[in-house]
Design an enzyme around this catalytic site. Structure first.
Site, mmCIF file in Angstrom:
data_model
loop_
_atom_site.group_PDB
_atom_site.id
_atom_site.type_symbol
_atom_site.label_atom_id
_atom_site.label_comp_id
_atom_site.label_asym_id
_atom_site.label_seq_id
_atom_site.Cartn_x
_atom_site.Cartn_y
_atom_site.Cartn_z
ATOM 1 N N ARG A 108 0.824 -1.237 0.000
ATOM 2 C CA ARG A 108 0.000 0.000 0.000
ATOM 3 C C ARG A 108 0.851 1.277 0.000
ATOM 4 N NH1 ARG A 108 -3.077 -2.919 3.683
ATOM 5 N NH2 ARG A 108 -4.852 -3.900 2.667
ATOM 6 N N LYS A 130 2.597 11.750 -11.321
ATOM 7 C CA LYS A 130 1.792 10.781 -12.072
ATOM 8 C C LYS A 130 2.696 9.635 -12.498
ATOM 9 C CE LYS A 130 -1.307 13.841 -14.637
ATOM 10 N NZ LYS A 130 -1.609 14.221 -16.027
ATOM 11 N N GLU A 172 9.709 17.561 -25.244
ATOM 12 C CA GLU A 172 9.022 18.082 -24.046
ATOM 13 C C GLU A 172 9.520 19.493 -23.704
ATOM 14 O OE1 GLU A 172 6.437 16.638 -22.900
ATOM 15 O OE2 GLU A 172 6.659 14.545 -23.520
ATOM 16 N N LYS A 214 7.627 23.008 -15.190
ATOM 17 C CA LYS A 214 6.751 21.866 -14.889
ATOM 18 C C LYS A 214 6.252 21.948 -13.446
ATOM 19 C CE LYS A 214 5.196 17.483 -15.305
ATOM 20 N NZ LYS A 214 5.345 16.172 -15.867
ATOM 21 N N GLU A 224 -5.117 18.138 -11.894
ATOM 22 C CA GLU A 224 -5.474 18.386 -13.289
ATOM 23 C C GLU A 224 -6.925 18.829 -13.495
ATOM 24 O OE1 GLU A 224 -3.169 15.908 -15.937
ATOM 25 O OE2 GLU A 224 -4.687 16.149 -17.488
ATOM 26 N N ARG A 228 -2.973 22.291 -15.337
ATOM 27 C CA ARG A 228 -2.085 21.145 -15.623
ATOM 28 C C ARG A 228 -2.388 20.501 -16.972
ATOM 29 N NH1 ARG A 228 0.199 16.392 -11.571
ATOM 30 N NH2 ARG A 228 1.503 15.478 -13.169
ATOM 31 N N ASN A 232 -0.517 18.713 -21.581
ATOM 32 C CA ASN A 232 -0.887 17.692 -22.568
ATOM 33 C C ASN A 232 -0.796 18.217 -24.004
ATOM 34 O OD1 ASN A 232 -1.490 15.679 -20.653
ATOM 35 N ND2 ASN A 232 -3.453 16.670 -20.241
ATOM 36 N N HIS A 235 -0.006 15.944 -26.788
ATOM 37 C CA HIS A 235 -0.059 14.579 -26.257
ATOM 38 C C HIS A 235 -1.348 13.840 -26.591
ATOM 39 C CE1 HIS A 235 3.534 15.782 -24.215
ATOM 40 N NE2 HIS A 235 3.648 14.615 -23.607
ATOM 41 N N HIS A 239 -0.183 10.625 -27.944
ATOM 42 C CA HIS A 239 -0.368 9.337 -27.272
ATOM 43 C C HIS A 239 -1.100 8.348 -28.176
ATOM 44 C CE1 HIS A 239 0.251 10.685 -22.829
ATOM 45 N NE2 HIS A 239 1.371 10.424 -23.459
ATOM 46 N N HIS A 249 8.310 8.303 -27.756
ATOM 47 C CA HIS A 249 7.369 9.268 -27.189
ATOM 48 C C HIS A 249 7.574 10.683 -27.759
ATOM 49 C CE1 HIS A 249 4.685 11.041 -24.244
ATOM 50 N NE2 HIS A 249 5.633 11.897 -23.903
#
Ligand code: GLY
Length: 345
Positions: A108, A130, A172, A214, A224, A228, A232, A235, A239, A249
């Site tokens: 956990r 993330k 990026e 960032k 988000e 935030r 993206n 992306h 993606h 990527h």
């Protein structure tokens, strides 16, 4: 060494810029630590890792899957890792995802930290909390938001970073410039990949500026709800094409940014000359600006887009540019998007 603190709602992350790897043992005891890295880094840096417990996984995005997490968990059980175990992810974006996600679910949640070794991980993947895995074609479909304890930047790892990974990382960096920092965009226009590769001061300064961008965006909107989402940029389509076309990527994001610029022209009065500046900058850093194959797989791209986490109802929240250094989130209806994709892909 330059120590900074980055505050998030649940944690303050210590960031050690310009550090040396050997400083790691001042931050975490070798007894408690387990390094998660990939086979390439484990073999290149075997000597550095002497005395540390190391779990090495196969490199590459195709291994950023739950089965790899299960394998790492079995290894952790084998070495009797417990709640006091401290996981250190040393590598690029796949490693920060796998290490951060595994640490967040093992027993956990145990503590973890990153030593990012690629440009992409240094400026992006290591920051923001993330961490997760892809599920088949769907990028980052499963994961958590949980911050690391610290980040240690030893730029000497970049000496063995292949050229294609330098190129990927700059996608990026260019993204950050497009959405937040016109001055950074100009700095990139006035330099080249070679300038940054050859100058330790220039690359250190560039990485720090990107970490700050960032961090600022994430800390303003950790979960988000708004700002935030700007990260993206490029992306959404990026993606979708990354796994379908098996693109690195940064390459996929580069093509996604070009598409997003064209959609910004159509829907947001983004000037064509600025689209051209973005395309020229991507080309200058050896990034692709069109899909590299003749065969169009729009149908498959569309299927993946429909599962996009940014979709809400019958619209997708798309990141568009107002001008260079200034972006907004706009819902684009699926109907409109289908037409636009047919034009831009
Ligand atoms: N791990 C990257 C992020 O949180 O954005």
């Amino acid at each position: 060494m330059d120590k900074q603190h980055y505050k998030f709602s649940t944690k303050t992350v210590d960031c050690y810029f310009d550090a040396v790897f050997s400083f790691l043992e001042k931050l975490v005891s070798k007894e408690k630590a387990v390094i998660i890295t990939d086979d390439n880094i484990a073999s290149i840096y075997a000597e550095k890792f002497t005395g540390w417990k190391v779990i090495a996984i196969k490199p590459g995005e195709k291994n950023k899957q739950q089965s790899t997490v299960d394998h790492v968990i079995n290894q952790l059980i084998k070495i009797q890792a417990d709640r006091e175990t401290f996981i250190i992810g040393i590598g690029g974006g796949v490693i920060t995802d796998i290490a951060g996600y595994t640490a967040s679910v093992y027993m956990r949640g145990v503590k973890f930290a990153f030593v990012p070794t690629s440009i992409l991980a240094m400026v992006d993947a290591a920051i923001g909390g993330k961490n997760g895995v892809d599920v088949g074609m769907y990028k980052n479909l499963v994961g958590v938001i949980r911050h690391s304890e610290f980040l240690l930047y030893d730029y000497s790892f970049l000496k063995t970073l292949p050229q294609e990974e330098w190129i990927n990382g700059f996608a990026e960096i260019i993204k950050h410039a497009c959405i937040k920092d016109e001055k950074l965009f100009e700095r990139l226009e006035n330099n080249s990949l070679e300038n940054f590769r050859e100058s330790p001061e220039k690359i250190a300064d560039l990485i720090k500026r990107n970490v700050e961008i960032k961090y600022k965006v994430v800390s303003n909107d950790e979960f988000e709800a708004g700002e935030r989402k700007l990260l993206n940029f490029g992306h959404t389509l990026g993606h979708a094409i990354e796994n379908i076309y098996q693109l690195p990527h940064g390459n996929a994001v580069s093509i996604g940014m070009v598409a997003a610029c064209k959609i910004s022209e159509e829907m947001n009065d983004f000037p064509t000359v600025d689209s051209e500046r973005v395309i020229d900058l991507l080309k200058k850093y050896n990034l692709p600006v069109t899909l590299p194959f003749g065969e169009s797989r729009r149908g498959a791209v569309w299927e993946v887009l429909l599962m996009d986490k940014k979709k809400s109802g019958d619209a997708i929240n798309f990141i568009l540019l107002n001008k260079i250094g200034d972006a907004i989130v706009k819902p684009v209806s699926l109907h409109q998007l289908k037409d636009l994709i047919n034009q831009v892909l």
